[in-house]
Design a protein around this motif. Structure first.
Motif, short mmCIF file in Angstrom:
data_model
loop_
_atom_site.label_atom_id
_atom_site.label_comp_id
_atom_site.label_asym_id
_atom_site.label_seq_id
_atom_site.Cartn_x
_atom_site.Cartn_y
_atom_site.Cartn_z
N VAL A 95 0.86 -1.18 0.00
CA VAL A 95 0.00 0.00 0.00
C VAL A 95 0.90 1.23 0.00
CG1 VAL A 95 -1.89 1.15 1.19
CG2 VAL A 95 -1.58 -1.32 1.43
N PRO A 96 0.69 2.12 -0.97
CA PRO A 96 1.54 3.31 -0.96
C PRO A 96 1.24 4.16 0.28
CG PRO A 96 -0.14 3.41 -2.70
CD PRO A 96 -0.30 2.11 -2.03
N HIS A 97 2.24 4.44 1.04
CA HIS A 97 2.00 5.27 2.23
C HIS A 97 3.09 6.32 2.32
CE1 HIS A 97 4.74 2.07 3.45
NE2 HIS A 97 5.22 2.92 4.34
N GLU A 98 2.73 7.40 2.94
CA GLU A 98 3.68 8.48 3.13
C GLU A 98 4.62 8.10 4.26
OE1 GLU A 98 4.04 11.82 1.78
OE2 GLU A 98 3.09 10.75 0.13
N ASN A 99 5.84 7.86 3.93
CA ASN A 99 6.81 7.58 4.97
C ASN A 99 7.47 8.89 5.36
OD1 ASN A 99 9.02 6.88 6.48
ND2 ASN A 99 9.30 4.94 5.39
N ALA A 100 7.13 9.34 6.56
CA ALA A 100 7.56 10.68 6.98
C ALA A 100 9.09 10.79 6.99
CB ALA A 100 7.00 11.01 8.35
N ALA A 101 9.73 9.76 7.53
CA ALA A 101 11.19 9.81 7.63
C ALA A 101 11.81 9.86 6.24
CB ALA A 101 11.69 8.59 8.40
N LEU A 102 11.24 9.05 5.35
CA LEU A 102 11.76 8.98 3.98
C LEU A 102 11.57 10.33 3.28
CD1 LEU A 102 12.96 6.47 2.57
CD2 LEU A 102 10.87 6.40 1.22
N ALA A 103 10.38 10.91 3.48
CA ALA A 103 10.09 12.19 2.85
C ALA A 103 11.07 13.25 3.34
CB ALA A 103 8.66 12.61 3.15
N ARG A 104 11.35 13.19 4.67
CA ARG A 104 12.28 14.18 5.22
C ARG A 104 13.67 13.97 4.65
NH1 ARG A 104 10.51 14.17 10.84
NH2 ARG A 104 11.19 12.15 10.45
N ALA A 105 14.06 12.70 4.54
CA ALA A 105 15.38 12.40 3.98
C ALA A 105 15.47 12.91 2.54
CB ALA A 105 15.64 10.90 4.01
N ALA A 106 14.37 12.69 1.78
CA ALA A 106 14.36 13.15 0.39
C ALA A 106 14.47 14.66 0.33
CB ALA A 106 13.09 12.68 -0.31
N ALA A 107 13.76 15.34 1.23
CA ALA A 107 13.80 16.80 1.25
C ALA A 107 15.20 17.29 1.58
CB ALA A 107 12.79 17.34 2.25
N ALA A 108 15.82 16.64 2.57
CA ALA A 108 17.17 17.03 2.96
C ALA A 108 18.13 16.80 1.81
CB ALA A 108 17.61 16.24 4.19
N PHE A 109 17.95 15.68 1.12
CA PHE A 109 18.78 15.37 -0.03
C PHE A 109 18.63 16.46 -1.09
CE2 PHE A 109 19.25 13.44 -4.23
CZ PHE A 109 20.53 12.93 -4.13
N GLY A 110 17.38 16.82 -1.37
CA GLY A 110 17.12 17.85 -2.37
C GLY A 110 17.77 19.16 -2.02
N ARG A 111 17.85 19.45 -0.71
CA ARG A 111 18.43 20.73 -0.30
C ARG A 111 19.95 20.68 -0.29
NH1 ARG A 111 14.94 21.91 3.79
NH2 ARG A 111 15.95 20.37 4.74
N TRP A 112 20.51 19.55 0.16
CA TRP A 112 21.96 19.51 0.37
C TRP A 112 22.73 19.00 -0.83
CZ3 TRP A 112 23.47 22.60 3.79
CH2 TRP A 112 22.69 22.84 4.94
N PHE A 113 22.07 18.20 -1.65
CA PHE A 113 22.82 17.60 -2.75
C PHE A 113 23.35 18.63 -3.74
CE2 PHE A 113 23.16 15.54 -6.92
CZ PHE A 113 24.15 14.62 -6.61
#
Ligand SMILES: Nc1ncnc2c1ncn2[C@@H]1O[C@H](COP(=O)(O)OP(=O)(O)O)[C@@H](O)[C@H]1O
Ligand SMILES: [Mg+2]
Lengths: 448, 248
Positions: free
Chosen positions: A74-92
């Motif tokens: 079931v597709p679910h919003e993984n909060a930790a994953l989303a945060r990691a992705a956001a951090a990646f988008g900002r720092w990469f």
């Protein structure tokens, strides 16, 4: 399940055997007397059939269950994953930019004067040219959604513009760079006019033809372009008038260094890096302006755009022109770096590679485009290095000849894994807190 | 009577050689809600698109505020502040609600007013809650609200609404009609509404037209048409039954 997998593998193996025995196992060759002889290639046959059986087993034991599990999840919003992705988008991005800035010195330090030529020139510059081309085409394909399969035409225009003008009039690289860009943009508009009403597949076909036309003109307009033979002796960029050569006025001599081709390599590396960063920066800025927003809206729904008061004609033409301009910049850099150009460098294969980079990157994402360019172009260069493959497949085996096969294979895999490209999520270009400012910019720009 | 804000006179529109509008006459006055009802395929959407210049009328004239707009390009018509919420909504699915709304401001050109965002969102609190969400992930009703809100961002003088209730649950459709009524009452917004949902549309509208096969067959006040037996037979009984079945 194991039983079924074994049965499937056996069936596939049988089919492969039946097909491959006449195709691969037997080979008709002419011997010295010109008589046909039937040769057998059993080892190769065994290898290929084993590959088919192995592939079938891998598919039914590993891939199929994995896909099923994935489909059921079931597709679910993984909060930790989303945060990691956001951090990646900002720092990469800043990290990546920092890395490419220090890269030449890192290469020098790690591999020395001799070894670093390969890393800076073959890898660094080559990849950055494609990053730049990817960024440029990204404006047309990724943002405005206009599938352009003839982008190499603008690359060629830029290259020939620099080569011819530099040889004829002796203008310097940095004078001609903007000129080449403007010329390419002009050709972008020329292409844009006839295709204004076209979309999707039709647009793709016409742009493809445009790319071929430009190439054929380059081949046949011999008095100007020198045809197949190409143009050689193109002036190289100089360091504020100081050439990179072994002479007494050369860069190395002036700065009291021992002559090495690496200085020119580093210099060129930073030029193309600056150009690529400029392209990225301009794209980011444009996305926040009405014109950039209009491009993205155009990609989504042209009819809605028009009924909202967007002039789709100018919107498309600016996308073609600006995309083409960056292609022209890249082209003149290419000519200046090579010192020699011929129509062979501007085939459809180039357009296809650039489109592949943009699609693989995720249509619109600059990080995605950059990563895809590194993977595809870097991957090609790495293939040249892989001597291991020679050990496996015999001495005459040239890995680069299988480049396209491997590309295709890699692309199929990536598209199964990420059907919308490496980075498919689109970053919004406005946020509520800055809405006043953005709305204000809409006021100033009447055009949309 | 004063000059109408929008006048459609003898308009004929063709798709290839097929005549979809066979000489349509119609007028919308300032401050009115006018509705056009008709069966599927009657040519309602075609009329709405023809007003926006895509496709063009082959014969007849379309006059907006005393100016002939028949031959104007679509985007210039939009800049005269004729805003459209087209059939099928056509919102920008990958863009956020906020970005969608800002695209609506383009038509206002130099007159765009940043404060309009707050005024529009006041009518659509559900959109205000979802301001950063992607348009494509909104529910059908929210998408319809977004399409209307986007059209409102340019402070239009005339709002064209094509089947805003299409595919929505009756309660949501009702909510959207209520918003339209409120916009008309509080801001004097002129609305031209195309609907198959005749019952609600006729209740909402000041005046109404009925279109059959590309021609206007009846006109009158909304209340008048609601009472007409022909209208009842053709559009209302079926409409009510449909509303009743989808209500469950
Ligand atoms: N793009 C088109 N090309 C050809 N025929 C069309 C097109 N759009 C609509 N039509 C035809 O024009 C007629 C009117 O359609 P439309 O205006 O969409 O009806 P309505 O909105 O009242 O349901 C229909 O017969 C339809 O098939
Ligand atoms: Mg319709």
């Amino acid at each position: 399940m194991a039983l079924r997998a074994a049965r499937d593998a056996a069936i596939w193996g049988g089919v492969a055997l039946a097909v491959f025995v006449p195709l691969i196992g037997l080979q008709a060759v002419q011997d010295i007397r010109g008589e046909l002889r039937l040769d057998t290639r059993w080892p190769l046959l065994v290898v290929l059939v084993a590959m088919v059986v192995g592939g079938s087993l891998v598919n039914s034991l590993l891939i199929a269950p994995w896909r099923e599990r994935r489909g059921r999840r079931v597709p679910h919003e993984n909060a930790a994953l989303a945060r990691a992705a956001a951090a990646f988008g900002r720092w990469f991005p800043p990290f990546a930019v920092g890395f490419v800035i220090v890269f030449p010195f890192l290469a020098l330090w790690l591999t020395g004067m001799q070894g670093s030529v390969k890393w800076i020139d073959n890898f660094g510059i080559q990849i950055l040219i494609y990053v730049m081309l990817g960024f440029g085409l990204n404006i047309v394909v990724g943002l405005a959604g206009l599938l352009d399969l003839g982008y190499v035409a603008f690359y060629a225009v830029g290259a020939y513009a620099y080569a011819l003008l530099a040889k004829e009039f002796g203008f310097s690289f940095f004078t001609l760079l903007p000129l080449a860009g403007i010329l390419a943009a002009f050709w972008g508009i020329i292409l844009g006019f006839p295709v204004l009403r076209l979309r999707g597949d039709y647009l793709a076909i016409v742009t493809l033809a445009f790319g071929e036309i430009i190439r054929l003109v380059l081949i046949n307009w011999v008095p100007v372009t020198n045809g197949y033979a190409g143009i050689s002796g193109i002036p190289r960029p100089t360091f504020f008038g100081i050439p990179f050569n072994a002479s007494d006025e050369g860069f190395a001599a002036v700065f009291g260094l021992e002559f090495s081709p690496i200085y020119r390599g580093i210099f060129l590396y930073y030029i193309i890096l600056a150009l690529a960063l400029l392209t990225a920066f301009v794209t980011v800025r444009l996305r926040r302006l009405p014109i950039g927003r209009a491009w993205e809206a155009l990609r989504e729904d042209e009819i809605a755009c028009r009924s909202l008061g967007i002039d789709t004609t100018t919107t498309k033409l600016t996308a073609f022109a600006i995309g083409a301009m960056f292609g022209g910049f890249a082209g003149s850099f290419f000519a200046a770096r090579q010192g020699f150009i011929s129509p062979e460098s501007f085939t459809f294969m180039e357009s296809a590679t650039i489109v592949a980079i943009v699609v693989l990157g995720g249509m619109g994402s600059q990080i995605g485009v950059a990563v895809a360019a590194v993977a595809m172009i870097g991957g090609t260069e790495l293939l040249r290095e892989l001597d291991v493959l020679k050990e496996v497949f015999g001495r005459e085996f040239d890995p680069t000849q299988y480049r396209m096969l491997l590309f295709g294979f890699a692309m199929v895999l990536i598209m199964i894994w990420k059907p919308r490209g490496l980075i498919s999520s689109r970053a919004p270009s406005v946020f509520l807190k800055e809405r006043k400012a953005v709305a204000g910019s809409l006021v100033k720009e009447g055009h949309g | 009577m004063a000059e109408p804000l929008l006048a459609v006179r003898g308009v004929k529109t063709y798709y290839g050689s097929i005549m979809a509008l066979k000489g349509v006459d119609l007028a919308v006055h300032e401050g009115e809600i006018v509705t056009l009802i008709g069966a599927n395929g009657a040519g309602k959407s075609t009329l709405m698109m023809t007003i926006c210049g895509n496709p063009r009328a082959r014969e007849g004239r379309i006059v907006f505020d005393g100016r002939d707009i028949t031959a104007l390009p679509t985007h210039e018509i939009a800049r005269l502040r004729i805003a459209q919420s087209p059939e099928g909504r056509r919102i920008f699915g990958r863009m956020t609600v906020l970005e969608n709304l800002q695209m609506g401001m383009v038509a206002a050109g130099r007159d765009a007013d940043p404060a309009e965002l707050d005024r529009v969102l006041a009518f659509f609190p559900r959109l205000a809650e979802r301001i950063g969400q992607r348009g494509g992930t909104l529910s059908g009703g929210e998408q319809q609200m977004l399409a209307i809100a986007r059209a409102l961002m340019s402070r239009p003088r005339l709002l064209l609404l094509d089947e805003p209730s299409l595919g929505l649950a009756p309660l949501i459709a009702q909510a959207i009609f209520d918003i339209v009524r409120e916009l008309n009452r509080s801001r004097g917004l002129t609305v031209f509404l195309v609907e198959q949902n005749a019952f609600h549309a006729l209740k909402l509208a000041h005046r109404a037209y009925v279109m059959v096969n590309g021609t206007i067959t009846m006109t009158g006040s909304g209340r008048e048409l609601l009472e007409r037996p022909e209208v009842k037979a053709a559009y209302l009984e079926g409409g009510r039954r449909e509303a009743a079945t989808t209500g469950h």
